[in-house]
Design a protein around this motif. Sequence first.
Motif, PDB file in Angstrom:
ATOM      1  N   TYR A   1       8.199 -15.535   5.537  1.00 35.26           N
ATOM      2  CA  TYR A   1       6.753 -15.327   5.588  1.00 35.26           C
ATOM      3  C   TYR A   1       6.164 -14.772   4.291  1.00 35.26           C
ATOM      4  O   TYR A   1       4.977 -14.473   4.234  1.00 35.26           O
ATOM      5  N   GLY A   2       6.979 -14.626   3.249  1.00 35.73           N
ATOM      6  CA  GLY A   2       6.470 -14.214   1.942  1.00 35.73           C
ATOM      7  C   GLY A   2       5.894 -12.815   1.906  1.00 35.73           C
ATOM      8  O   GLY A   2       4.899 -12.569   1.231  1.00 35.73           O
ATOM      9  N   VAL A   3       6.515 -11.896   2.655  1.00 35.49           N
ATOM     10  CA  VAL A   3       6.091 -10.500   2.636  1.00 35.49           C
ATOM     11  C   VAL A   3       7.261  -9.644   2.176  1.00 35.49           C
ATOM     12  O   VAL A   3       8.399 -10.106   2.128  1.00 35.49           O
ATOM     13  N   ASP A   4       6.976  -8.399   1.843  1.00 41.27           N
ATOM     14  CA  ASP A   4       8.027  -7.442   1.497  1.00 41.27           C
ATOM     15  C   ASP A   4       8.027  -6.354   2.562  1.00 41.27           C
ATOM     16  O   ASP A   4       7.034  -5.650   2.744  1.00 41.27           O
ATOM     17  N   LEU A   5       9.126  -6.233   3.283  1.00 46.07           N
ATOM     18  CA  LEU A   5       9.251  -5.238   4.347  1.00 46.07           C
ATOM     19  C   LEU A   5      10.004  -3.982   3.908  1.00 46.07           C
ATOM     20  O   LEU A   5      10.166  -3.059   4.700  1.00 46.07           O
ATOM     21  N   PHE A   6      10.455  -3.945   2.652  1.00 44.03           N
ATOM     22  CA  PHE A   6      11.331  -2.847   2.231  1.00 44.03           C
ATOM     23  C   PHE A   6      10.756  -2.003   1.090  1.00 44.03           C
ATOM     24  O   PHE A   6      11.391  -1.057   0.663  1.00 44.03           O
ATOM     25  N   ASP A   7       9.577  -2.316   0.604  1.00 45.78           N
ATOM     26  CA  ASP A   7       8.955  -1.529  -0.456  1.00 45.78           C
ATOM     27  C   ASP A   7       8.174  -0.389   0.187  1.00 45.78           C
ATOM     28  O   ASP A   7       7.112  -0.599   0.760  1.00 45.78           O
ATOM     29  N   ARG A   8       8.705   0.812   0.104  1.00 50.91           N
ATOM     30  CA  ARG A   8       8.090   1.973   0.742  1.00 50.91           C
ATOM     31  C   ARG A   8       6.922   2.550  -0.070  1.00 50.91           C
ATOM     32  O   ARG A   8       6.356   3.580   0.304  1.00 50.91           O
ATOM     33  N   MET A   9       6.550   1.897  -1.155  1.00 49.53           N
ATOM     34  CA  MET A   9       5.447   2.393  -1.968  1.00 49.53           C
ATOM     35  C   MET A   9       4.131   1.682  -1.655  1.00 49.53           C
ATOM     36  O   MET A   9       3.216   1.628  -2.462  1.00 49.53           O
ATOM     37  N   TYR A  10       4.042   1.134  -0.446  1.00 51.16           N
ATOM     38  CA  TYR A  10       2.787   0.612   0.088  1.00 51.16           C
ATOM     39  C   TYR A  10       2.376   1.514   1.233  1.00 51.16           C
ATOM     40  O   TYR A  10       3.215   1.931   2.035  1.00 51.16           O
ATOM     41  N   PHE A  11       1.097   1.818   1.297  1.00 52.75           N
ATOM     42  CA  PHE A  11       0.570   2.694   2.333  1.00 52.75           C
ATOM     43  C   PHE A  11      -0.486   1.939   3.128  1.00 52.75           C
ATOM     44  O   PHE A  11      -1.252   1.161   2.557  1.00 52.75           O
ATOM     45  N   SER A  12      -0.537   2.199   4.410  1.00 53.34           N
ATOM     46  CA  SER A  12      -1.537   1.560   5.269  1.00 53.34           C
ATOM     47  C   SER A  12      -2.436   2.614   5.881  1.00 53.34           C
ATOM     48  O   SER A  12      -1.982   3.699   6.256  1.00 53.34           O
ATOM     49  N   TYR A  13      -3.701   2.262   5.979  1.00 54.40           N
ATOM     50  CA  TYR A  13      -4.669   3.152   6.598  1.00 54.40           C
ATOM     51  C   TYR A  13      -5.656   2.335   7.407  1.00 54.40           C
ATOM     52  O   TYR A  13      -5.780   1.121   7.225  1.00 54.40           O
ATOM     53  N   GLN A  14      -6.340   3.028   8.317  1.00 47.51           N
ATOM     54  CA  GLN A  14      -7.297   2.373   9.189  1.00 47.51           C
ATOM     55  C   GLN A  14      -8.705   2.731   8.753  1.00 47.51           C
ATOM     56  O   GLN A  14      -8.999   3.895   8.453  1.00 47.51           O
ATOM     57  N   ASP A  15      -9.556   1.727   8.714  1.00 49.32           N
ATOM     58  CA  ASP A  15     -10.972   1.904   8.386  1.00 49.32           C
ATOM     59  C   ASP A  15     -11.745   1.181   9.481  1.00 49.32           C
ATOM     60  O   ASP A  15     -11.844  -0.048   9.460  1.00 49.32           O
TER      61      ASP A  15
END
Length: 159
Positions: A90-104
Amino acid sequence: MTLPDTLSNTTRLWVYQANKPFPADAVPEIRSNLQAFARQWVSHNRQLKADADVLHDRFVILMVDESQADASGCSIDSSVHFLKKLQAEYGVDLFDRMYFSYQDGDAVHTVSREEFARRYAEGQINDHTLVFDTLVESKAAFDAGWLKPLSESWHARLV
């Protein structure tokens, strides 16, 4: 959001965050494949009591109730192998912990650590912004605080 009641609160949990959302039309198939993996997941030839899901089109949640059998190094390796195939497909990276998610509002955003810090400095996000804690390790911790204000999360020390 809570996890299935069929698993105990002590269920071990892993959150894998994609660096971008999975295509929405692919999520049902991804969910089905994850659940099929969980149903056949074994540790030292013992069936694991496991479940899996995709949340917000970007979080892969793997769960093992270790009251029946513990997840071992080999079983964890098999899950990583499965997830690496999933990310390649699916062309994603599941192992890079330097991405952050937030809700808006109803929207979920995933950005790099640098972009997250920039948005904080510019006031686009603040101490009250709800962030996803990808470091929760149990079903109870997930249910109690997977989504929490930035000021109460480990993210706060990085902005």
